[in-house]
Design an enzyme around this catalytic site. Structure first.
Site, PDB file in Angstrom:
ATOM      1  N   ARG A  49       0.872  -1.177   0.000  1.00 27.38           N
ATOM      2  CA  ARG A  49       0.000   0.000   0.000  1.00 27.38           C
ATOM      3  C   ARG A  49       0.905   1.222   0.000  1.00 27.38           C
ATOM      4  NH1 ARG A  49      -3.471  -2.803  -1.413  1.00 27.38           N
ATOM      5  NH2 ARG A  49      -5.442  -3.304  -0.393  1.00 27.38           N
ATOM      6  N   GLU A 108      -4.027   7.426  -3.607  1.00 27.41           N
ATOM      7  CA  GLU A 108      -4.605   6.994  -4.882  1.00 27.41           C
ATOM      8  C   GLU A 108      -5.990   7.608  -5.056  1.00 27.41           C
ATOM      9  OE1 GLU A 108      -4.521   2.709  -5.165  1.00 27.41           O
ATOM     10  OE2 GLU A 108      -2.376   2.665  -4.758  1.00 27.41           O
ATOM     11  N   HIS A 133      -1.732   0.470  -9.700  1.00 26.52           N
ATOM     12  CA  HIS A 133      -2.283  -0.507  -8.739  1.00 26.52           C
ATOM     13  C   HIS A 133      -2.861  -1.691  -9.521  1.00 26.52           C
ATOM     14  CE1 HIS A 133      -3.942  -0.917  -4.388  1.00 26.52           C
ATOM     15  NE2 HIS A 133      -3.741  -2.108  -4.936  1.00 26.52           N
TER      16      HIS A 133
HETATM   17  O1  LIG Z   1      -4.393  -4.254  -3.618  1.00 27.40           O
HETATM   18  C1  LIG Z   1      -4.887  -5.311  -3.729  1.00 27.40           C
HETATM   19  C2  LIG Z   1      -5.195  -6.206  -2.629  1.00 27.40           C
HETATM   20  O2  LIG Z   1      -5.017  -5.855  -1.452  1.00 27.40           O
HETATM   21  O3  LIG Z   1      -5.663  -7.309  -2.920  1.00 27.40           O
END
Ligand SMILES: O=CC(=O)O
Length: 314
Positions: free
Chosen positions: A241, A270, A288
């Site tokens: 993240r 984001e 992402h």
């Molecule tokens: O970002 C994607 C997830 O956490 O699966």
């Protein structure tokens, strides 16, 4: 008949939902609040749905599932997210109410790990930079592109050796990298060197790969001190993240050459991405997208469906 279908509140964008819908519309009545600008209760009114009839939410990280949302739904019993991470869900409120959170796993971990390796290879071998270079090439300059360094032998410090981190380790071992890691606890089933301290891990690493969940403890786990310890040739790859890294400091360190490069699939705010990164050739950006493969969608849908089935049949 519609009234016999379970209402399922959807808080997330259509990609996974559309696949899920095509397979499970015989079971669920989809209340797609993600595309609505209305406050939740008003939205439910437009759907002729009593808040108390909603027992399940289907979501992903693109929309926060706040305490307010959870409190509006007195019968809520499960939040199924089509993601590994669940930092978008107010877990304290779920605990307080005894609401189950179900996440997804294996295919997603494999795909995200592939993305981490792809970003690393791209940064090291300057693939995206080379692509841009070739496309605006004046022919006689072909040989003036800066040389890359090899991947084999690189010391890779993985932060978070869970499902994704484990898959990254497996892949990079095959490239003859030396794997080290930091996580909450030492994992007795692996032989990689464990570091309880992230600064120490960074000073012994050529590359840091961030794979851990975002929690209060891991926010900014990579701060300026860690980046300076990694050093001017060090590379950071983030598939966890955005807020695992102090992004403002990351931008500064990259611009001042205090670290060597970065491959980023996630960002602190984001969908915003710091514009300063756009012109840096040692930075590779991805939207992402680690978990955006079709296989991943299919697998996530299956896992969400299983969790919902188990919940509604218990
Ligand atoms: O970002 C994607 C997830 O956490 O699966």
């Amino acid at each position: 008949m519609d009234s016999e279908l379970q209402p399922l509140l959807v808080l997330g964008p259509p990609a996974v939902l559309n696949i899920f819908k095509s397979q499970y519309s015989h079971k669920y009545r989809f209340l797609n609040a993600f595309s609505s600008d209305l406050p939740l209760l008003q939205f439910l009114q437009t759907q002729n749905t009593q808040p108390s009839s909603v027992r399940a939410i289907f979501c992903n990280q693109r929309q926060l599932v706040t305490a307010d949302i959870i409190c509006s739904l007195p019968s809520l019993g499960i939040i199924a997210t089509s993601t590994v991470g669940f930092d978008h869900i107010d877990t304290a409120e779920c605990r307080r109410r005894g609401i189950q959170i179900s996440t997804v796993g294996s295919q997603l971990a494999a795909d995200v790990a592939d993305m981490a390796v792809a970003l690393l290879i791209d940064v090291i071998f300057k693939i995206s930079a080379g692509d841009r270079f070739v496309k605006k090439l004046i022919p006689f300059k072909l040989w003036s592109f800066p040389s890359a360094s090899k991947l084999g032998g690189k010391r890779v410090g993985i932060i978070g050796l869970g499902r994704i981190g484990g898959e990254v380790a497996k892949r990079l071992e095959a490239f003859d990298c030396i794997i080290m890691y930091h996580s909450r606890n030492k994992n007795p089933s692996v032989s990689y060197t464990f570091y309880s301290n992230v600064v120490d891990l960074a000073s012994d690493s050529d590359v840091l790969v961030l794979c851990c969940p975002l929690t209060e403890q891991t926010k900014y786990i990579v701060n300026k001190e860690v980046m300076l310890a990694l050093g001017k040739d060090g590379i950071i790859v983030n598939v966890g993240r955005g807020a695992l890294i102090d992004e403002r400091e990351l931008v500064q360190c990259l611009m001042k050459g205090e670290i060597g490069g970065a491959g980023l699939d996630v960002f602190e705010n984001e969908p915003n991405v710091p514009k300063e990164l756009f012109s840096l050739d040692n930075v590779v950006l991805s939207p992402h997208a680690g978990a955006l493969t079709l296989d991943c969608f299919m697998d996530s849908c299956e896992q969400v469906a299983k969790s919902l089935d188990a919940f509604f049949s218990s």
